[in-house]
Design a protein around this motif. Structure first.
Motif, PDB file in Angstrom:
ATOM      1  N   PRO A  66       0.815  -1.208   0.000  1.00  0.00           N
ATOM      2  CA  PRO A  66       0.000   0.000   0.000  1.00  0.00           C
ATOM      3  C   PRO A  66       0.855   1.268   0.000  1.00  0.00           C
ATOM      4  N   VAL A  67       0.404   2.241  -0.772  1.00  0.00           N
ATOM      5  CA  VAL A  67       1.113   3.524  -0.827  1.00  0.00           C
ATOM      6  C   VAL A  67       0.124   4.654  -0.544  1.00  0.00           C
ATOM      7  N   VAL A  68       0.568   5.570   0.294  1.00  0.00           N
ATOM      8  CA  VAL A  68      -0.270   6.741   0.615  1.00  0.00           C
ATOM      9  C   VAL A  68       0.356   7.943  -0.074  1.00  0.00           C
ATOM     10  N   ILE A  69      -0.420   8.631  -0.878  1.00  0.00           N
ATOM     11  CA  ILE A  69       0.117   9.839  -1.521  1.00  0.00           C
ATOM     12  C   ILE A  69      -0.205  11.034  -0.637  1.00  0.00           C
ATOM     13  N   SER A  91      -3.449   3.850  -2.209  1.00  0.00           N
ATOM     14  CA  SER A  91      -4.272   3.236  -1.158  1.00  0.00           C
ATOM     15  C   SER A  91      -4.975   4.289  -0.312  1.00  0.00           C
ATOM     16  N   ALA A  92      -4.428   5.491  -0.257  1.00  0.00           N
ATOM     17  CA  ALA A  92      -5.057   6.574   0.517  1.00  0.00           C
ATOM     18  C   ALA A  92      -4.480   7.910   0.077  1.00  0.00           C
ATOM     19  N   ILE A  93      -5.263   8.961   0.378  1.00  0.00           N
ATOM     20  CA  ILE A  93      -4.830  10.342   0.095  1.00  0.00           C
ATOM     21  C   ILE A  93      -4.603  10.999   1.446  1.00  0.00           C
ATOM     22  N   ASP A  94      -3.414  11.548   1.662  1.00  0.00           N
ATOM     23  CA  ASP A  94      -3.111  12.181   2.947  1.00  0.00           C
ATOM     24  C   ASP A  94      -2.958  13.696   2.773  1.00  0.00           C
ATOM     25  N   ILE A  95      -3.434  14.419   3.774  1.00  0.00           N
ATOM     26  CA  ILE A  95      -3.302  15.890   3.730  1.00  0.00           C
ATOM     27  C   ILE A  95      -2.189  16.304   4.687  1.00  0.00           C
ATOM     28  N   CYS A 135      -9.176   8.843   3.092  1.00  0.00           N
ATOM     29  CA  CYS A 135      -8.534  10.155   3.201  1.00  0.00           C
ATOM     30  C   CYS A 135      -8.017  10.326   4.633  1.00  0.00           C
ATOM     31  N   SER A 136      -6.735  10.665   4.764  1.00  0.00           N
ATOM     32  CA  SER A 136      -6.135  10.788   6.097  1.00  0.00           C
ATOM     33  C   SER A 136      -5.508  12.171   6.270  1.00  0.00           C
ATOM     34  N   ILE A 137      -5.141  12.480   7.525  1.00  0.00           N
ATOM     35  CA  ILE A 137      -4.433  13.740   7.787  1.00  0.00           C
ATOM     36  C   ILE A 137      -3.167  13.433   8.582  1.00  0.00           C
ATOM     37  N   LYS A 138      -2.123  14.203   8.306  1.00  0.00           N
ATOM     38  CA  LYS A 138      -0.908  14.110   9.124  1.00  0.00           C
ATOM     39  C   LYS A 138      -0.780  15.451   9.839  1.00  0.00           C
TER      40      LYS A 138
END
Ligand SMILES: Cc1cc2nc3c(=O)[nH]c(=O)nc-3n(C[C@H](O)[C@H](O)[C@H](O)COP(=O)(O)O)c2cc1C
Length: 316
Positions: A66-69, A91-95, A135-138
């Protein structure tokens, strides 16, 4: 998301790192027990507008999973436009809500967003309305942790799928210790998986953080740059891993600057000052390879033969 639900141990995550967490490095850390790998931060508006940016900023393949952009954006439209283009491949979009650099804050991206939870909420909402991927947040923490709790609750209210918390405020330097209390609080108020980031240099650090905070996994940046095998339990970068990196970088293609930096990070601890000076004077890929062959027993052809043998065994 499935990884979070079936996990039997804390997940091992390689952080987004501008310049460094590119395709060859992502493949490398996966070989050494990394479960999830992030791309470097990419500017969403430029990515959506420019074919050239898309080609130079993001490449992937079937192994890259899995790769998170990770995107940096200042509004939901830019983020959703970029997310839509890339959704089939990630696999997911990170903000990115954590970049502390001055230019980023001026552009109202990165850690500026920690003081603008409404915009972050819009971004998550708009992106989730347009694409099917998580969708995730850092995030970073606030000095007053009650603000962090409010921030997290707003993101949860629009369905953020998971959260990474870097346990420092936007003004804290990476030499200052992370706040285990801040990470723990984010985990406690969250109804989604939480990853903790900051000061993961060994499996002992992983255990310490997980025990203190209850998070679902840990993310490493500086530690995994120095030692891409850290999640496999190595306390120093094994030579095998350096050979793997050279092989991957040459196979995928690399520029000399990034190639040199990666090797310097990995070898720094084992080199004397004089060796570092010599190594730093090398500016081309062939000169770096020659140096490693001469002084470190690098043997790329042997490495490739070994990999071909392993591939044959897998096929059988
Ligand atoms: C070289 C480098 C590049 C980074 N690039 C990014 C980035 O693109 N996006 C991001 O969210 N954080 C970025 N960071 C921050 C890390 O992801 C991480 O939050 C921070 O370094 C703390 O983790 P650590 O203590 O494991 O280094 C970068 C850090 C480093 C050292």
């Amino acid at each position: 998301m499935q990884l979070f639900s079936i996990r039997t141990r804390p997940l091992n995550v390689c952080a987004p790192m501008v310049r460094y967490s590119k395709l060859p490095f992502r493949e490398l850390v996966r070989r050494y027990n990394c479960d999830i790998v992030y791309t470097p931060m990419i500017l969403a508006d430029v990515f959506a507008a420019s074919n050239h940016a898309r080609e130079s900023e993001f490449s992937t393949n079937l192994l890259d999973d899995p790769v998170v952009i990770q995107f940096a954006a200042s509004n939901g439209v830019d983020l959703a436009n970029a997310a839509e283009l890339v959704a089939p491949y990630v696999s997911a979009i990170d903000i990115n809500c954590g970049c502390p650099q001055k230019w980023a804050i001026q552009e109202k991206i990165g850690s500026h967003l920690m003081s603008d939870p409404e915009t972050v909420r819009d971004m998550i909402r708009m992106t989730k309305a347009r694409v099917q991927v998580p969708c995730s947040i850092k995030i970073r923490i606030h000095k007053d942790l009650r603000e962090t709790v409010e921030f997290v609750k707003r993101a949860l209210s629009v369905g953020v799928d998971f959260i990474t918390v870097h346990g420092r405020t936007r003004r804290q330097k990476s030499t200052e210790p992370v706040s285990l209390e801040g990470m723990k609080l984010v985990k406690e108020v969250s109804t989604v998986p939480v990853l903790a980031n900051g000061d993961v240099f060994s499996l002992e650090d992983v255990n310490k953080i997980v025990e203190a905070t209850g998070v679902d996994g840990t993310m490493s940046a500086r530690g995994i740059l120095e030692n891409p095998a850290l999640f496999a339990g190595y306390n120093e970068t094994p030579w095998e891993c350096i050979e793997d990196y050279v092989d991957l970088a040459l196979s995928y293609g690399t520029n000399a600057f990034i190639f040199h930096h990666h090797l310097m990070f990995m070898l720094e601890k084992t080199m004397s000052n004089a060796e570092q000076r010599t190594f730093n004077s090398l500016t081309t890929v062939p000169s770096i390879i020659d140096h490693l062959e001469e002084h470190y027993d690098l043997n790329i052809m042997r490495k490739r033969k070994e990999r071909a043998e392993q591939a044959k065994i897998r096929l059988v």
